[in-house]
Scaffold this active site. Structure first.
Site, PDB file in Angstrom:
ATOM      1  CD1 TRP A 100      39.042  38.351  44.048  1.00 48.60           C
ATOM      2  CD2 TRP A 100      39.216  36.385  42.952  1.00 48.60           C
ATOM      3  NE1 TRP A 100      38.977  37.305  44.879  1.00 48.60           N
ATOM      4  CE2 TRP A 100      38.877  36.187  44.434  1.00 48.60           C
ATOM      5  CE3 TRP A 100      39.088  35.233  42.047  1.00 48.60           C
ATOM      6  CZ2 TRP A 100      39.080  34.919  44.979  1.00 48.60           C
ATOM      7  CZ3 TRP A 100      39.108  33.865  42.685  1.00 48.60           C
ATOM      8  CH2 TRP A 100      38.925  33.803  43.873  1.00 48.60           C
ATOM      9  CG  ASP A 167      33.919  39.215  39.319  1.00 49.97           C
ATOM     10  OD1 ASP A 167      33.162  39.181  40.378  1.00 49.97           O
ATOM     11  OD2 ASP A 167      35.286  38.706  39.636  1.00 49.97           O
ATOM     12  CE  LYS A 191      34.012  35.549  47.928  1.00 52.29           C
ATOM     13  NZ  LYS A 191      34.312  35.976  46.761  1.00 52.29           N
TER      14      LYS A 191
HETATM   15  C1  LIG Z   1      35.394  35.247  45.539  1.00 54.27           C
HETATM   16  C2  LIG Z   1      35.681  35.980  44.176  1.00 54.27           C
HETATM   17  C3  LIG Z   1      35.738  35.253  42.974  1.00 54.27           C
HETATM   18  C4  LIG Z   1      35.766  33.742  42.822  1.00 54.27           C
HETATM   19  O1  LIG Z   1      34.485  33.192  43.011  1.00 54.27           O
HETATM   20  P1  LIG Z   1      34.077  31.724  42.732  1.00 54.27           P
HETATM   21  O2  LIG Z   1      32.650  31.707  43.144  1.00 54.27           O
HETATM   22  O3  LIG Z   1      34.796  31.080  44.196  1.00 54.27           O
HETATM   23  O4  LIG Z   1      34.663  31.326  41.623  1.00 54.27           O
HETATM   24  C5  LIG Z   1      35.784  35.825  41.849  1.00 54.27           C
HETATM   25  N1  LIG Z   1      35.691  37.263  41.854  1.00 54.27           N
HETATM   26  C6  LIG Z   1      35.806  37.882  43.134  1.00 54.27           C
HETATM   27  C7  LIG Z   1      35.629  39.596  42.956  1.00 54.27           C
HETATM   28  C8  LIG Z   1      35.626  37.191  44.165  1.00 54.27           C
HETATM   29  O5  LIG Z   1      35.633  37.950  45.349  1.00 54.27           O
END
Ligand SMILES: *Cc1c(COP(=O)(O)O)cnc(C)c1O
Length: 354
Positions: A100, A167, A191
């Site tokens: 990511w 993030d 998540k």
């Molecule tokens: C799942 C995830 C993403 C991507 O998320 P989307 O909403 O599908 O764009 C980005 N960063 C992390 C750490 C993730 O676990």
């Protein structure tokens, strides 16, 4: 039978939240209208949006501290680009801790100059780099707090005058942190907060308005703030269901209480991984994620047996990501400890059989 849901995302939500959300899809609050067929300008939805934004700041301890919470679309993936669009003038730094982070770097590079401050790619991202220097001339430093795929988690964040962008897609609301150390936090809802379809952005307002580029309206945080997070039609179902999850979290005792529960689940999981000779953990012990436990079978030949036992026990979603292989147990806020117990039992049964 309800399965033990270890899915990495979209992932488990509290059962009571699903029931409330399902009811609202048929008839919201006995108004005679479905939540998803009413105007987002109705008082009912404006209240939902306001409450959700306020509760985010309350739970993170950021009320009255110059932060704004936004519920946007485009996933965390759009934030890879949007953060750079809004904050990158000269140069930004990225800590590369996995897939990511790499995607975030790739998108930001389309906007301006990026330096990779440090990386753990040398060991297939099985650890979190520490003790690195953060150059003082960066517009911001970008971090990924929890590496969903590799199962590592930053336990201690760098102290630097450079603004921190993080993030937190896979560990937002899972542990107590001083959230004021971050200037911008983003997280895809699916998540640990709600269904797919919305992305939470928490941004310190005084960070904005400093870049010289002409930002398209839909990518401009200031425009979203000015429109109370309703610059265009918001994803009403995802925002409402996220609000329900945040209300559930508050009722459970907030982040302090959920952190304790998450620690217990992680301890149970990792003790089995460490004590059972048939398994080995993937991530460096001190960097292990409380959210995503990654592990492999010591002997791949046991895979068919183990998989059949998992299926029999109603355990779902534990296959590892293709870049790591093996298994990954995602233990988000809503996962009950009984599910971890069920998984651990299957693992120790395998040991007894082998
Ligand atoms: C799942 C995830 C993403 C991507 O998320 P989307 O909403 O599908 O764009 C980005 N960063 C992390 C750490 C993730 O676990």
């Amino acid at each position: 039978m309800k399965k033990h849901n270890f899915s990495a995302g979209p992932s488990i939500l509290p059962q009571e939240v699903l029931q409330q959300a399902a009811k609202a899809v048929i008839d919201y609050n006995n108004e005679g209208l479905s939540l998803i067929e009413m105007s987002h300008r109705s008082k009912a939805f404006v209240d939902i949006m306001e409450n959700a934004r306020a509760l985010v700041l309350e739970l993170l301890g950021l009320e009255g501290k110059g932060y704004q919470a936004l519920f946007l679309q485009g996933g965390a993936s759009l934030q890879f680009l949007m953060t750079a669009m809004n904050l990158l003038e000269k140069k930004a730094g990225y800590v590369n801790t996995g897939a990511w982070s790499e995607k975030a770097i790739k998108e930001a590079q389309k906007i301006g100059e990026i330096i990779e401050v440090v990386s753990s790619k040398d060991a297939n991202f099985n650890y979190i780099p520490k003790g690195y220097n953060v150059p003082s001339d960066l517009d911001y430093l970008h971090l990924t707090s929890n590496n969903t795929i590799f199962g590592t988690q930053i336990k201690s964040f760098p102290t630097t005058p450079v603004p921190l962008v993080c993030d937190m897609s896979s560990d937002i609301f899972s542990r107590v942190l001083d959230f004021t150390q971050f200037d911008l936090i983003y997280a895809g809802a699916q998540k640990n907060m709600g269904p797919a379809g919305t992305t939470l952005v928490v941004v310190k307002e005084d960070l904005l308005g400093k870049v010289s580029r002409n930002i398209p309206a839909i990518l401009d945080y200031q425009k979203h703030i000015g429109a109370d997070s309703m610059l265009n039609t918001p994803p009403v179902f995802a925002v409402y269901t996220s609000l329900l999850t945040l209300e559930w979290l508050k009722k459970e005792g907030g982040i302090t209480a959920i952190e304790e529960a998450n620690e217990k689940k992680a301890t149970l999981m990792y003790s089995e991984i460490d004590l059972n000779p048939l398994f080995k953990g993937f991530a460096a012990v001190e960097d292990r994620s409380t959210m995503n436990a990654t592990f492999n079978l010591a002997d791949e030949a046991l895979k068919p047996t183990f998989d059949a036992m998992l299926k029999e026990a109603g355990i779902s979603g534990v296959n590892g990501h293709r870049s790591v292989g093996g298994y990954r147990a995602s233990m988000y806020n809503a996962l009950p400890i009984e599910s971890v117990q069920a998984l651990v039992e299957v693992m120790s049964e395998l040991e007894n059989k082998a």
